[in-house]
Write an enzyme that holds these catalytic residues in place. Structure first.
Site, PDB file in Angstrom:
ATOM      1  N   GLY A 228       1.141  -1.003  -0.216  1.00 31.49           N
ATOM      2  CA  GLY A 228       0.304  -0.213  -0.052  1.00 31.49           C
ATOM      3  C   GLY A 228       0.711   1.429   0.572  1.00 31.49           C
ATOM      4  O   GLY A 228       0.036   2.496  -0.166  1.00 31.49           O
ATOM      5  N   GLU A 266       4.784  -6.689   1.953  1.00 31.91           N
ATOM      6  CA  GLU A 266       4.577  -7.412   1.335  1.00 31.91           C
ATOM      7  C   GLU A 266       4.013  -6.224  -0.076  1.00 31.91           C
ATOM      8  O   GLU A 266       2.565  -5.884   0.160  1.00 31.91           O
ATOM      9  CB  GLU A 266       3.340  -8.012   1.341  1.00 31.91           C
ATOM     10  CG  GLU A 266       2.622  -7.783   1.772  1.00 31.91           C
ATOM     11  CD  GLU A 266       1.504  -9.507   1.771  1.00 31.91           C
ATOM     12  OE1 GLU A 266       1.548 -10.705   1.567  1.00 31.91           O
ATOM     13  OE2 GLU A 266       0.144  -9.176   1.967  1.00 31.91           O
ATOM     14  N   CYS A 267       4.286  -5.605  -0.774  1.00 35.49           N
ATOM     15  CA  CYS A 267       5.257  -4.371  -1.274  1.00 35.49           C
ATOM     16  C   CYS A 267       4.838  -4.818  -2.430  1.00 35.49           C
ATOM     17  O   CYS A 267       5.772  -5.436  -3.319  1.00 35.49           O
ATOM     18  CB  CYS A 267       5.912  -2.889  -1.246  1.00 35.49           C
ATOM     19  SG  CYS A 267       5.420  -2.284   0.202  1.00 35.49           S
ATOM     20  N   GLY A 268       3.993  -3.806  -4.045  1.00 35.59           N
ATOM     21  CA  GLY A 268       3.882  -4.052  -5.002  1.00 35.59           C
ATOM     22  C   GLY A 268       4.163  -2.656  -6.213  1.00 35.59           C
ATOM     23  O   GLY A 268       5.127  -2.875  -6.585  1.00 35.59           O
ATOM     24  N   ARG A 269       3.355  -1.640  -5.934  1.00 35.33           N
ATOM     25  CA  ARG A 269       3.606  -0.552  -6.570  1.00 35.33           C
ATOM     26  C   ARG A 269       4.869  -0.320  -6.482  1.00 35.33           C
ATOM     27  O   ARG A 269       5.528   0.751  -7.147  1.00 35.33           O
ATOM     28  CB  ARG A 269       2.010   0.140  -6.589  1.00 35.33           C
ATOM     29  CG  ARG A 269       2.551   1.187  -6.989  1.00 35.33           C
ATOM     30  CD  ARG A 269       0.897   2.145  -6.781  1.00 35.33           C
ATOM     31  NE  ARG A 269      -0.241   1.916  -6.616  1.00 35.33           N
ATOM     32  CZ  ARG A 269      -1.210   1.495  -7.311  1.00 35.33           C
ATOM     33  NH1 ARG A 269      -1.251   2.058  -8.430  1.00 35.33           N
ATOM     34  NH2 ARG A 269      -2.337   0.834  -7.186  1.00 35.33           N
ATOM     35  N   CYS A 343     -12.196   0.895 -29.927  1.00 34.65           N
ATOM     36  CA  CYS A 343     -13.824   1.993 -30.343  1.00 34.65           C
ATOM     37  C   CYS A 343     -14.214   2.450 -29.526  1.00 34.65           C
ATOM     38  O   CYS A 343     -15.741   1.901 -29.189  1.00 34.65           O
ATOM     39  CB  CYS A 343     -14.714   0.789 -31.416  1.00 34.65           C
ATOM     40  SG  CYS A 343     -13.171   0.698 -32.689  1.00 34.65           S
ATOM     41  N   TYR A 372       0.468  -2.792 -11.821  1.00 31.88           N
ATOM     42  CA  TYR A 372      -0.458  -2.830 -12.899  1.00 31.88           C
ATOM     43  C   TYR A 372      -1.073  -2.432 -13.564  1.00 31.88           C
ATOM     44  O   TYR A 372      -1.739  -1.317 -14.058  1.00 31.88           O
ATOM     45  CB  TYR A 372      -1.875  -1.883 -11.394  1.00 31.88           C
ATOM     46  CG  TYR A 372      -0.936  -2.317 -10.191  1.00 31.88           C
ATOM     47  CD1 TYR A 372      -1.824  -4.331  -9.667  1.00 31.88           C
ATOM     48  CD2 TYR A 372      -0.538  -2.126  -9.194  1.00 31.88           C
ATOM     49  CE1 TYR A 372      -1.371  -4.314  -8.791  1.00 31.88           C
ATOM     50  CE2 TYR A 372      -0.105  -2.076  -7.978  1.00 31.88           C
ATOM     51  CZ  TYR A 372      -0.647  -3.308  -7.497  1.00 31.88           C
ATOM     52  OH  TYR A 372      -0.477  -4.232  -6.325  1.00 31.88           O
TER      53      TYR A 372
HETATM   54  C1  LIG Z   1      -2.489  -5.958  -4.216  1.00 29.40           C
HETATM   55  C2  LIG Z   1      -2.152  -6.131  -2.422  1.00 29.40           C
HETATM   56  C3  LIG Z   1      -0.177  -6.472  -1.596  1.00 29.40           C
HETATM   57  C4  LIG Z   1       0.205  -5.119  -2.922  1.00 29.40           C
HETATM   58  O1  LIG Z   1      -0.166  -3.575  -2.486  1.00 29.40           O
HETATM   59  P1  LIG Z   1       0.378  -2.509  -2.968  1.00 29.40           P
HETATM   60  O2  LIG Z   1      -0.284  -0.961  -3.184  1.00 29.40           O
HETATM   61  O3  LIG Z   1       1.073  -2.847  -4.305  1.00 29.40           O
HETATM   62  O4  LIG Z   1       1.559  -2.049  -2.110  1.00 29.40           O
HETATM   63  C5  LIG Z   1      -0.197  -6.711  -0.931  1.00 29.40           C
HETATM   64  N1  LIG Z   1      -0.806  -7.307  -0.512  1.00 29.40           N
HETATM   65  C6  LIG Z   1      -2.284  -7.845  -0.314  1.00 29.40           C
HETATM   66  C7  LIG Z   1      -2.957  -8.906   0.886  1.00 29.40           C
HETATM   67  C8  LIG Z   1      -2.792  -7.496  -1.755  1.00 29.40           C
HETATM   68  O5  LIG Z   1      -4.028  -7.592  -1.537  1.00 29.40           O
END
Ligand SMILES: *Cc1c(COP(=O)(O)O)cnc(C)c1O
Length: 392
Positions: A228, A266-269, A343, A372
């Protein structure tokens, strides 16, 4: 824009219209190293694979992070294709019984359990396989949250166990065979841009877990504080202040019970957004009902992020001077709306963005496209060719 990116785009200009995602793996590596190097003791950084599960990215990340968080059997396969022993956290709101069983067979480190029924399914699978499943209970906090985070956290969602149901689920987790309850999982918000707000949130998690320990007579070993951490797409130069966050973190960890041995992120973005760029060639420029449009090869079927978040995605214009002088070359100055090749009027990547000039044949480079982007898009709507994927 990096020279390498400009080079690889210019090399392609003049052929089929440019349309590619470019991922800068050195930049990714430097960024993630800088983050993990400043994590205080007890903290571990996992990568949430749903942000981008491209194999070269995973291979670059695997040696740098504590492991991968996966949310499906497919993501588990991708993690295992990279490494047979990279630690895997298995989450996701609706796991099938066979996914759970396969996760246990594959030796995932922990499962994040989202409901009472799921807990029973994990117990049954573990018992069948003769293993002990280490689980965290994912809780959907009732709040109230610290004021700075209020806007995003604490809304109803399908995720996790309602806080009022927690006593019953904790009791079941202790009673059912094949389970080892290690702690709690508390991912509650998305795209947070404030280091101070994020510190307040993590401190709130610490106090919450301490209160549950007293209430349930538990000893918590692991707390997962989720991802997040955000990217400001309106002002990408205003980065989340990670150094400030890292400096504040040891003080915040004091709110966690001393016997908690692991605090997982647990970071993604935040890890992968910056390393990706989406480069698309302008096919045409026109004016309709007083609005100037740049129409590109590509669009929201490849890069749905701006339409999903309802923002204008930041881009720069890479001028390409080559042009057949026998044909008119349309151009626009001032506010331009960038649209794709679909379109539908919803195929908009950026709206009314001032540019000094954009011409047919120029290339637009959308930055911060590594998370994403391609992953969440409906690639085959209208059956256009897929973009090139470049890892440089
Ligand atoms: C999507 C998600 C993440 C990663 O979120 P980011 O906003 O990309 O850091 C981590 N944990 C859970 C459970 C998620 O659903």
């Amino acid at each position: 824009m990096s020279e390498r990116l400009e080079d690889l785009v210019r090399k392609r200009a003049g052929g089929e219209p440019v349309c590619l995602f470019a991922y800068d793996l050195d930049r990714l590596t430097d960024h993630v190293r800088a983050i993990t190097a400043t994590l205080p003791p007890r903290c571990r950084m996992f990568y949430a694979m749903k942000a981008n599960s491209a194999d070269p990215l995973l291979r670059a990340l695997a040696p740098l992070v504590a492991g991968f968080e996966v949310a499906s059997g497919g993501e588990l396969d991708k993690a295992r294709a990279v490494s047979g022993n990279v630690p895997v956290l298995f989450g996701g709101p609706a796991k099938t019984p066979s996914e759970i069983e396969r996760a246990l067979e594959q030796g995932v480190l922990r499962l994040h359990v989202e409901s009472a029924l799921e807990l029973h399914r994990v117990s049954a699978a573990a018992t069948r396989l003769g293993v002990t499943a280490e689980v965290l209970l994912r809780v959907n906090l009732a709040g109230p949250f610290p004021s700075a985070t209020l806007a995003m956290a604490g809304r109803p969602t399908q995720f996790g166990i309602a806080e009022e149901d927690l006593p019953g689920v904790v009791e079941a987790a202790r009673a059912l065979p094949g389970l080892r309850l290690s702690g709690f999982h508390l991912h509650s918000l998305s795209n947070n841009l404030s280091a101070d707000a994020h510190l307040e949130l993590v401190a709130h998690y610490g106090r919450t877990v301490s209160a549950w320990e007293r209430e349930f007579g538990l000893r918590c070993e692991v707390v997962n504080v989720g991802g997040g951490i955000g990217v400001d797409y309106a002002r990408p130069d205003r980065r989340f202040d990670w150094p400030r966050f890292a400096r504040g973190l040891p003080g915040v960890l004091a709110e966690f019970p001393a016997h908690v041995r692991e605090v997982d992120f647990e970071c993604g973005r935040y890890l992968v957004a910056e390393c990706g760029n989406y480069a698309v060639e302008v096919l045409d420029v026109k004016r309709n009902h007083g609005v100037q449009y740049a129409l590109v090869r590509g669009g929201t079927h490849q890069f749905r992020l701006p339409s999903s978040w309802q923002h204008s995605h930041p881009f720069t214009v890479l001028p390409v001077d080559e042009w057949d002088s026998a044909v008119p070359r349309p151009q626009a100055e001032g506010p331009v709306t960038v649209v794709g090749e679909l379109c539908t009027p919803k195929d908009v990547l950026a709206r009314d963005v001032p540019v000094s000039r954009v011409r047919a044949g120029d290339v637009l480079i959308f930055s911060h496209a590594g998370a994403y982007g391609w992953e969440i898009s409906h690639h085959d709507f209208l059956s256009h060719p897929h973009p090139e994927m470049v890892f440089h």
